[in-house]
Design a protein around this motif. Sequence first.
Motif, short mmCIF file in Angstrom:
data_model
loop_
_atom_site.label_atom_id
_atom_site.label_comp_id
_atom_site.label_asym_id
_atom_site.label_seq_id
_atom_site.Cartn_x
_atom_site.Cartn_y
_atom_site.Cartn_z
N ARG A 166 52.38 39.31 79.85
CA ARG A 166 51.40 40.18 79.18
C ARG A 166 51.42 41.58 79.78
NH1 ARG A 166 47.75 36.77 79.18
NH2 ARG A 166 46.76 37.26 81.17
N GLU A 167 51.54 41.69 81.09
CA GLU A 167 51.59 43.01 81.71
C GLU A 167 52.88 43.74 81.33
OE1 GLU A 167 51.17 45.31 86.01
OE2 GLU A 167 50.71 43.16 85.88
N ARG A 216 54.47 43.45 78.49
CA ARG A 216 54.27 43.95 77.12
C ARG A 216 53.40 45.20 77.13
NH1 ARG A 216 53.64 38.35 76.04
NH2 ARG A 216 51.37 38.56 75.99
N TRP A 217 52.38 45.20 77.96
CA TRP A 217 51.49 46.36 78.08
C TRP A 217 52.26 47.57 78.60
CZ3 TRP A 217 49.40 48.13 83.05
CH2 TRP A 217 48.43 49.13 82.92
N GLU A 267 54.46 49.12 75.92
CA GLU A 267 53.69 49.97 75.02
C GLU A 267 53.41 51.33 75.65
OE1 GLU A 267 50.19 47.83 74.02
OE2 GLU A 267 51.25 46.26 72.90
N LEU A 268 53.00 51.33 76.92
CA LEU A 268 52.71 52.59 77.61
C LEU A 268 53.96 53.45 77.75
CD1 LEU A 268 50.37 51.36 80.49
CD2 LEU A 268 49.71 52.74 78.52
N ARG A 296 57.62 48.08 85.59
CA ARG A 296 58.19 47.12 84.63
C ARG A 296 59.41 46.42 85.22
NH1 ARG A 296 60.37 49.26 78.94
NH2 ARG A 296 61.82 50.32 80.36
#
Length: 210
Positions: free
Chosen positions: A171-172, A174-175, A178-179, A133
Amino acid sequence: MSGRKGQGVLELAVLGLLHESPMHGYELRKRLNTLLGMFRAFSYGSLYPCLKQLLANGLIMEDRPEEPTVPLALQSRRSKIVYKLTAEGKERLQQLLTEAGPASWEDEGFGVHFAFFSHTRADVRLRILEGRRSRLEERLEGVRAALARTRERVDSYTLELQNHGLESVEREVRWLNELIGRERAEQEQQAQQEAQTSKSIQDMPRETDR
């Protein structure tokens, strides 16, 4: 993939796949193409030198199944060599799965490390996700700065392509958020359960207290 980083990623992928199941070269090639091809182009020419090196290091072994219906003279040509992990190979895999440095969250290595997260310690998973991230957030800053500088000087198609790249990175991120949130919640829950278990054991009456 090329260079030492690519070799390390391929080593991890091969050992990880063979840990799941022994397989022959053709099957391993197909599995690697599915695994690595999702993230970076996989060169089949790099597989067999990797297997040769792993054999030389004692991390994998060859198994040539006997075919009773095939004449002995033809077995060496027709039999498919099955590759298996050795005990040293399992140790090496565990070592690779504990690595959480930059190589594990860069483009070339992140996907393969992520594919074996079920065999990776929770704290290592979290460090890799947070590292990935952080790297993408740095990339976002660069892309946004480039867009601001060139927006007025590029044609509409180039601008669309740049926006598409920006949206993909966003988008990645945001993913990953979440993870990371899920990983932290699971670790906190596990820590609470362990604390409760420890407290219950401590609260149990001892023989000397009876």
